[in-house]
Design an enzyme around this catalytic site. Structure first.
Site, PDB file in Angstrom:
ATOM      1  N   PRO A  41      -0.890  45.627  19.115  1.00 54.18           N
ATOM      2  CG  PRO A  41      -1.492  44.569  21.096  1.00 54.18           C
ATOM      3  CD  PRO A  41      -1.997  44.870  19.726  1.00 54.18           C
TER       4      PRO A  41
ATOM      5  N   PRO B 141       8.705  -8.744  -5.297  1.00 56.75           N
ATOM      6  CG  PRO B 141       9.099  -9.905  -3.301  1.00 56.75           C
ATOM      7  CD  PRO B 141       9.350  -8.588  -3.969  1.00 56.75           C
TER       8      PRO B 141
ATOM      9  CG  ASP C  66       4.347  55.098  13.283  1.00 56.68           C
ATOM     10  OD1 ASP C  66       4.895  55.841  12.459  1.00 56.68           O
ATOM     11  OD2 ASP C  66       3.163  55.223  13.648  1.00 56.68           O
TER      12      ASP C  66
ATOM     13  CE  LYS D 293       4.956  61.474  13.859  1.00 59.87           C
ATOM     14  NZ  LYS D 293       4.904  60.518  12.759  1.00 59.87           N
TER      15      LYS D 293
ATOM     16  CG  ASP E   1      -2.002  -1.071   1.123  1.00 58.09           C
ATOM     17  OD1 ASP E   1      -2.298  -1.505  -0.009  1.00 58.09           O
ATOM     18  OD2 ASP E   1      -2.549  -1.455   2.168  1.00 58.09           O
ATOM     19  CB  VAL E   2       3.931   2.252   1.844  1.00 56.05           C
ATOM     20  CG1 VAL E   2       4.877   3.456   1.810  1.00 56.05           C
ATOM     21  CG2 VAL E   2       3.337   2.087   3.240  1.00 56.05           C
TER      22      VAL E   2
ATOM     23  N   GLY F 120       1.186  51.024  14.995  1.00 55.25           N
ATOM     24  CA  GLY F 120       0.967  50.185  16.155  1.00 55.25           C
ATOM     25  C   GLY F 120      -0.410  50.415  16.736  1.00 55.25           C
TER      26      GLY F 120
ATOM     27  N   GLY G 219       3.524  45.089  25.815  1.00 53.43           N
ATOM     28  CA  GLY G 219       2.358  44.223  25.939  1.00 53.43           C
ATOM     29  C   GLY G 219       2.120  43.340  24.727  1.00 53.43           C
TER      30      GLY G 219
ATOM     31  CG  MET H   5       2.193  57.356  23.748  1.00 54.88           C
ATOM     32  SD  MET H   5       1.766  58.376  22.320  1.00 54.88           S
ATOM     33  CE  MET H   5      -0.024  58.486  22.487  1.00 54.88           C
TER      34      MET H   5
ATOM     35  CB  THR I 187      -6.606  50.037  20.904  1.00 53.15           C
ATOM     36  OG1 THR I 187      -5.897  51.175  21.367  1.00 53.15           O
ATOM     37  CG2 THR I 187      -7.563  49.544  21.979  1.00 53.15           C
ATOM     38  CB  ALA I 188      -1.872  49.862  23.464  1.00 53.23           C
TER      39      ALA I 188
END
Length: 473
Positions: A224, A43, A247, A269, A22-23, A300, A411, A382, A330-331
């Site tokens: 984040p 065989p 960024d 920034k 089978d293989v 981000g 985070g 920030m 969002t963060a």
């Protein structure tokens, strides 16, 4: 990389399979799909192999393996349950520098069979270098659910027009942009519903009456930091962009997912020193779009939550530039979830306020009296540099010094760090632990739940591969 992934054309090339069970049958079927000239030596043969031979698809040699069987072969498979025979096949093939694969014996494999997603002519091969074939199969099963079956027909249609497109457009960039427009058009839906004639006509119209490339800006939230928190749409647009404007807050793992040949422009920034003025960034987006480029402005977190996305989109709209906006996690949501801190809780916080510690110069002072109310959560973006001011103002307007706080640095990333304390200790904790940006301040009673609910990096996570395949959308 243990194996070089290549796709080999086997039309009428001689390959040998040693074994008749089978293989061996499964390997023969794969070779026949690739139109190889297959010879099987054993065989005894299973019924299915005999039927394939009777139909003229392959040749059976009813003999025990001998070294002369490998002469002139391009690839060889040893698929017997006899280790002595398998080793003999391996040694004989190696002596003649013929690629050989001994089934389920990775050290004796000069090449391996990957798990295959077949959307002919699109073929995706997944390999674990023989170390985890079941895992490779699970990945293939997931991909099978994600890649539409009409993908192959779409690729064949594109192939039929390839020479015409190459003759029409001189540069690689022009050709790529043409195909991007095709694959974003209703040509795809026509192929999907079986209207191949309509798809051919539309593609021909697009080729003979091409429109000038139209620029567009994708304002994308990267979340984040954890790349698995990207939305599907964000990833798709990142892969389509000619230019990626990013960024510093966008993690390296996420930047690794953008298109390899895209131009990367950093306008990052950092507190205290801005490398590119916001006005210059705005104009840069307009200029790239006016040049007919697809621009991914990746930020981000979420672009509309302290990301200046609104300012940038206003400028795009003013200049008549097409744009799309893709929200990101969002963060506050990402950092709180990965810290085990619910932003709202019936017992502790019935409201939440998002504020930033970094405002425009001469900007309006925050409503500290409202921010100092109990039974609410403050998520301060920030706020690291201004933490002494934030702490003093909240205490001045009545927030208790023992109010729980959490500082979440990096985070959702592998380097995430959570520092717990009280409002009276906020600035001292930041200095003591040398907290660096990006970091989010969570102020309120819910911050005390971190010790009880923390999970990220502390408990074993169930892999997505342990979930039922049917859950994949």
């Amino acid at each position: 990389m243990q194996y070089l992934p290549i796709f080999t054309k086997l039309d009428d090339k001689p390959v040998l399979v040693v074994g008749g069970g089978d293989v061996a049958l499964r390997k023969c079927q794969a070779f026949l799909k690739a139109r190889a000239n297959v010879t099987v030596v054993a065989p005894d043969f299973c019924t299915e192999l005999v039927e394939l031979a009777d139909q003229g698809h392959l040749t059976l040699v009813n003999e025990y393996f001998d070294t002369h069987h490998i002469l002139g072969m391009m690839l060889i498979i040893a698929a017997t349950d006899n280790e002595v025979v398998n080793k003999a096949v391996f040694d004989a093939a190696n002596a003649q520098n013929i690629f050989v694969n001994v089934v389920d014996d990775q050290p004796k494999c000069g090449f391996i069979f990957p798990s295959i997603v077949d959307r002919d002519p699109i073929t995706i091969a997944i390999s674990s270098a023989g170390t985890a074939p079941v895992l490779a199969r699970r990945i293939r099963e997931k991909l099978e659910t994600l890649i539409p079956h009409h993908t192959g027909k779409l690729a064949k249609l594109a192939g039929d027009f390839r020479d015409q497109v190459k003759a029409r457009f001189n540069t690689f960039s022009d050709r790529r942009q043409f195909w991007e427009r095709v694959f974003d058009s209703s040509v795809v839906s026509k192929v999907q519903v079986g209207d191949e004639q309509g798809a051919q006509q539309q593609l021909n119209d697009m080729l003979t009456q091409p429109n000038a490339p139209e620029g567009e800006v994708y304002v994308v939230g990267a979340g984040p930091g954890d790349p698995e928190l990207l939305t599907i749409k964000a990833l798709q647009l990142m892969q389509q962009a000619d230019v990626v404007v990013y960024d510093y807050l966008v993690s390296d793992e996420i930047m690794d997912l953008v298109r390899r040949d895209a131009d990367l422009v950093c306008v990052g920034k950092k507190a205290g020193h801005h490398s590119v003025k916001q006005e210059d960034t705005n104009q840069m987006l307009v200029n790239f779009a006016k040049q007919g480029k697809k621009v991914c402005r990746i930020k981000g977190g979420d672009p509309f939550i302290y990301g200046r996305g609104g300012e940038e989109v206003q400028v795009l709209a003013k200049h008549g530039v097409k744009y799309q906006i893709v929200p990101g996690i969002t963060a506050a949501a990402g950092c709180s979830a990965y810290s085990g801190i619910p932003l709202t809780h019936r017992d502790h916080a019935q409201a939440i306020q998002f504020v930033t510690g970094h405002c425009k110069k001469d900007g309006q002072e925050l409503d500290w009296r409202g921010l100092a109310q109990s039974n609410q959560t403050l998520a301060v973006y920030m706020g690291v540099i201004k933490s002494p001011h934030i702490q003093a103002k909240l205490l001045e307007h009545g927030r208790a010094p023992e109010t729980p706080i959490a500082i979440v640095e990096n985070g959702t990333r592998q380097s995430q760090r959570v520092v717990r304390g009280t409002l009276g200790e906020l600035a001292a904790k930041i200095e003591q632990h040398n907290i660096q940006s990006p970091a989010l301040l969570i102020i309120g009673e819910v911050a005390a739940l971190h010790e009880e609910l923390a999970w990220f990096g502390q408990t074993e996570q169930v892999s997505s591969f342990a979930q039922p395949i049917t859950q994949v959308a």
